[in-house]
Design a protein around this motif. Structure first.
Motif, mmCIF file in Angstrom:
data_model
loop_
_atom_site.group_PDB
_atom_site.id
_atom_site.type_symbol
_atom_site.label_atom_id
_atom_site.label_comp_id
_atom_site.label_asym_id
_atom_site.label_seq_id
_atom_site.Cartn_x
_atom_site.Cartn_y
_atom_site.Cartn_z
ATOM 1 N N ASP A 168 -16.159 30.236 -9.029
ATOM 2 C CA ASP A 168 -17.378 30.546 -9.785
ATOM 3 C C ASP A 168 -17.157 30.235 -11.262
ATOM 4 O O ASP A 168 -16.488 30.984 -11.977
ATOM 5 C CB ASP A 168 -17.725 32.022 -9.592
ATOM 6 N N ALA A 169 -17.753 29.133 -11.727
ATOM 7 C CA ALA A 169 -17.538 28.700 -13.116
ATOM 8 C C ALA A 169 -18.045 29.731 -14.108
ATOM 9 O O ALA A 169 -17.414 29.944 -15.155
ATOM 10 C CB ALA A 169 -18.220 27.353 -13.353
ATOM 11 N N ASP A 170 -19.134 30.383 -13.812
ATOM 12 C CA ASP A 170 -19.677 31.381 -14.739
ATOM 13 C C ASP A 170 -18.721 32.558 -14.895
ATOM 14 O O ASP A 170 -18.499 33.050 -16.013
ATOM 15 C CB ASP A 170 -21.036 31.881 -14.258
ATOM 16 N N ARG A 171 -18.149 33.019 -13.791
ATOM 17 C CA ARG A 171 -17.223 34.145 -13.855
ATOM 18 C C ARG A 171 -15.942 33.751 -14.599
ATOM 19 O O ARG A 171 -15.430 34.525 -15.413
ATOM 20 C CB ARG A 171 -16.883 34.626 -12.445
ATOM 21 N N ILE A 172 -15.434 32.559 -14.328
ATOM 22 C CA ILE A 172 -14.230 32.097 -15.024
ATOM 23 C C ILE A 172 -14.498 31.978 -16.517
ATOM 24 O O ILE A 172 -13.707 32.436 -17.353
ATOM 25 C CB ILE A 172 -13.761 30.748 -14.460
ATOM 26 N N ALA A 173 -15.615 31.359 -16.866
ATOM 27 C CA ALA A 173 -15.952 31.169 -18.278
ATOM 28 C C ALA A 173 -16.126 32.495 -18.988
ATOM 29 O O ALA A 173 -15.684 32.669 -20.133
ATOM 30 C CB ALA A 173 -17.215 30.320 -18.401
ATOM 31 N N SER A 174 -16.765 33.451 -18.333
ATOM 32 C CA SER A 174 -16.969 34.769 -18.930
ATOM 33 C C SER A 174 -15.636 35.450 -19.208
ATOM 34 O O SER A 174 -15.423 36.024 -20.290
ATOM 35 C CB SER A 174 -17.825 35.630 -17.996
ATOM 36 N N ALA A 175 -14.712 35.384 -18.242
ATOM 37 C CA ALA A 175 -13.399 36.003 -18.431
ATOM 38 C C ALA A 175 -12.630 35.304 -19.544
ATOM 39 O O ALA A 175 -11.957 35.960 -20.354
ATOM 40 C CB ALA A 175 -12.606 35.948 -17.129
ATOM 41 N N ALA A 176 -12.702 33.986 -19.599
ATOM 42 C CA ALA A 176 -11.985 33.235 -20.634
ATOM 43 C C ALA A 176 -12.519 33.562 -22.019
ATOM 44 O O ALA A 176 -11.740 33.738 -22.969
ATOM 45 C CB ALA A 176 -12.093 31.740 -20.357
ATOM 46 N N ARG A 177 -13.831 33.647 -22.148
ATOM 47 C CA ARG A 177 -14.421 33.998 -23.455
ATOM 48 C C ARG A 177 -14.004 35.406 -23.873
ATOM 49 O O ARG A 177 -13.640 35.645 -25.026
ATOM 50 C CB ARG A 177 -15.939 33.897 -23.381
ATOM 51 N N ALA A 178 -14.076 36.334 -22.946
ATOM 52 C CA ALA A 178 -13.746 37.728 -23.270
ATOM 53 C C ALA A 178 -12.292 37.879 -23.701
ATOM 54 O O ALA A 178 -11.975 38.682 -24.585
ATOM 55 C CB ALA A 178 -14.035 38.626 -22.064
ATOM 56 N N ALA A 179 -11.406 37.090 -23.090
ATOM 57 C CA ALA A 179 -9.985 37.177 -23.407
ATOM 58 C C ALA A 179 -9.578 36.191 -24.500
ATOM 59 O O ALA A 179 -8.418 36.176 -24.908
ATOM 60 C CB ALA A 179 -9.156 36.921 -22.151
ATOM 61 N N ARG A 180 -10.517 35.364 -24.948
ATOM 62 C CA ARG A 180 -10.266 34.328 -25.956
ATOM 63 C C ARG A 180 -9.133 33.391 -25.516
ATOM 64 O O ARG A 180 -8.221 33.061 -26.266
ATOM 65 C CB ARG A 180 -9.971 34.940 -27.324
ATOM 66 N N VAL A 181 -9.232 32.945 -24.257
ATOM 67 C CA VAL A 181 -8.250 32.037 -23.670
ATOM 68 C C VAL A 181 -8.845 30.638 -23.631
ATOM 69 O O VAL A 181 -9.951 30.441 -23.126
ATOM 70 C CB VAL A 181 -7.868 32.493 -22.247
ATOM 71 N N ARG A 182 -8.089 29.661 -24.144
ATOM 72 C CA ARG A 182 -8.565 28.277 -24.209
ATOM 73 C C ARG A 182 -8.091 27.439 -23.029
ATOM 74 O O ARG A 182 -8.771 26.524 -22.588
ATOM 75 C CB ARG A 182 -8.079 27.635 -25.517
ATOM 76 N N TRP A 183 -6.909 27.755 -22.505
ATOM 77 C CA TRP A 183 -6.364 27.010 -21.372
ATOM 78 C C TRP A 183 -6.752 27.696 -20.069
ATOM 79 O O TRP A 183 -6.590 28.911 -19.925
ATOM 80 C CB TRP A 183 -4.839 26.955 -21.455
ATOM 81 N N ILE A 184 -7.236 26.915 -19.116
ATOM 82 C CA ILE A 184 -7.620 27.442 -17.803
ATOM 83 C C ILE A 184 -7.005 26.557 -16.729
ATOM 84 O O ILE A 184 -7.171 25.327 -16.759
ATOM 85 C CB ILE A 184 -9.148 27.489 -17.630
ATOM 86 N N GLN A 185 -6.304 27.182 -15.793
ATOM 87 C CA GLN A 185 -5.675 26.465 -14.686
ATOM 88 C C GLN A 185 -6.376 26.836 -13.395
ATOM 89 O O GLN A 185 -6.353 27.996 -12.970
ATOM 90 C CB GLN A 185 -4.195 26.817 -14.613
ATOM 91 N N LEU A 186 -7.015 25.859 -12.784
ATOM 92 C CA LEU A 186 -7.720 26.052 -11.519
ATOM 93 C C LEU A 186 -6.732 25.763 -10.398
ATOM 94 O O LEU A 186 -6.481 24.613 -10.032
ATOM 95 C CB LEU A 186 -8.930 25.121 -11.446
ATOM 96 N N HIS A 187 -6.174 26.833 -9.851
ATOM 97 C CA HIS A 187 -5.060 26.668 -8.932
ATOM 98 C C HIS A 187 -5.487 27.007 -7.510
ATOM 99 O O HIS A 187 -4.953 27.912 -6.871
ATOM 100 C CB HIS A 187 -3.878 27.533 -9.365
#
Length: 240
Positions: free
Chosen positions: A74-93
């Motif tokens: 779920d791209a929306d859920r991943i993006a929301s978590a990344a924004r909240a944590a201020r994480v720039r790198w995302i690994q889709l594993h």
């Protein structure tokens, strides 16, 4: 993104921190610290609040950047978590589709997106989709081993050398390598000389007897992998 010339250390990613103390302890000697989020039944899976707390610990303790490592589609859920944590790198594993990568790229245009691809029984499961992942907006591939039992990520299984040799010419993007690696693999292997090679993702060898990420082990890995150099771009480590 514009690229720079000249040598840079290989990227060393260590994966699976579970406490702020553990994350901070290894951040000084790693380039990237993987934080699990949305890894169902994962032994090191974090809540959203924990993800944010550990990401901050990584940022403030050393040179490393936090990486959100997820099995989610779920791209929306991943993006929301990344924004909240201020994480720039995302690994889709996991086995996310190119469409999911494209949706995440649209939601997070400045993120660094790492798409894992899995070698099973000597062949890359995602090989037919490599170009599609590139067009969808992935920045890097992470080449890892899968098991016949369905396990992916931090399995400790190696990617067979002959399978890796066959796969690398087909990769349209630079890559990180995972799968049971240690400091002993830092030299003398064909993948280390490949122009697309950007570094390694290590879990088991960064621990002692399966315990927390160990700063002393990470220091050994850091020295070994920093002894060789690779061209890395300026702002975006994935472009070439």
């Amino acid at each position: 993104m514009s690229a720079t010339t000249g040598p840079h250390p290989r990227l060393l990613k260590v994966c699976g921190a579970t406490t702020p103390e553990e994350a901070a302890a290894v951040a000084a000697r790693a380039d990237l610290v993987g934080l699990w989020y949305g890894v169902e039944n994962g032994a090191r899976d974090l809540t959203g609040a924990q993800l944010a707390e550990l990401a901050e610990a990584v940022r403030t303790a050393g040179r490393a950047e936090p990486v959100l490592v997820t099995f989610l589609h779920d791209a929306d859920r991943i993006a929301s978590a990344a924004r909240a944590a201020r994480v720039r790198w995302i690994q889709l594993h996991a086995y996310q589709t190119p469409a999911a990568v494209a949706a995440l790229r649209s939601a997070l245009p400045d993120a660094v997106l790492v798409k894992a691809v899995h070698v099973l029984d000597g062949a890359c499961v995602e090989r037919p989709f490599l170009q599609a992942y590139s067009r969808a907006g992935a920045d890097l591939f992470l080449v890892d081993a899968a098991t016949r039992g369905g396990a992916v990520g931090s399995t400790g299984h190696r990617v067979p050398a002959e399978a890796l040799e066959a796969l690398l010419p087909t990769l349209p993007l630079p890559f990180l390598l995972a799968g049971g690696l240690s400091e002993a693999d830092a030299s003398g292997h064909a993948f280390a000389a490949h122009p697309g090679f950007r570094g390694v993702d290590i879990d088991h060898a960064a621990r002692v007897d399966g315990g927390p990420l160990d700063p002393a082990r990470v220091a050994v890995l850091d020295r070994a992998w920093a002894a060789t150099s690779a061209p890395l771009p300026g702002e975006h480590p994935a472009t070439s």
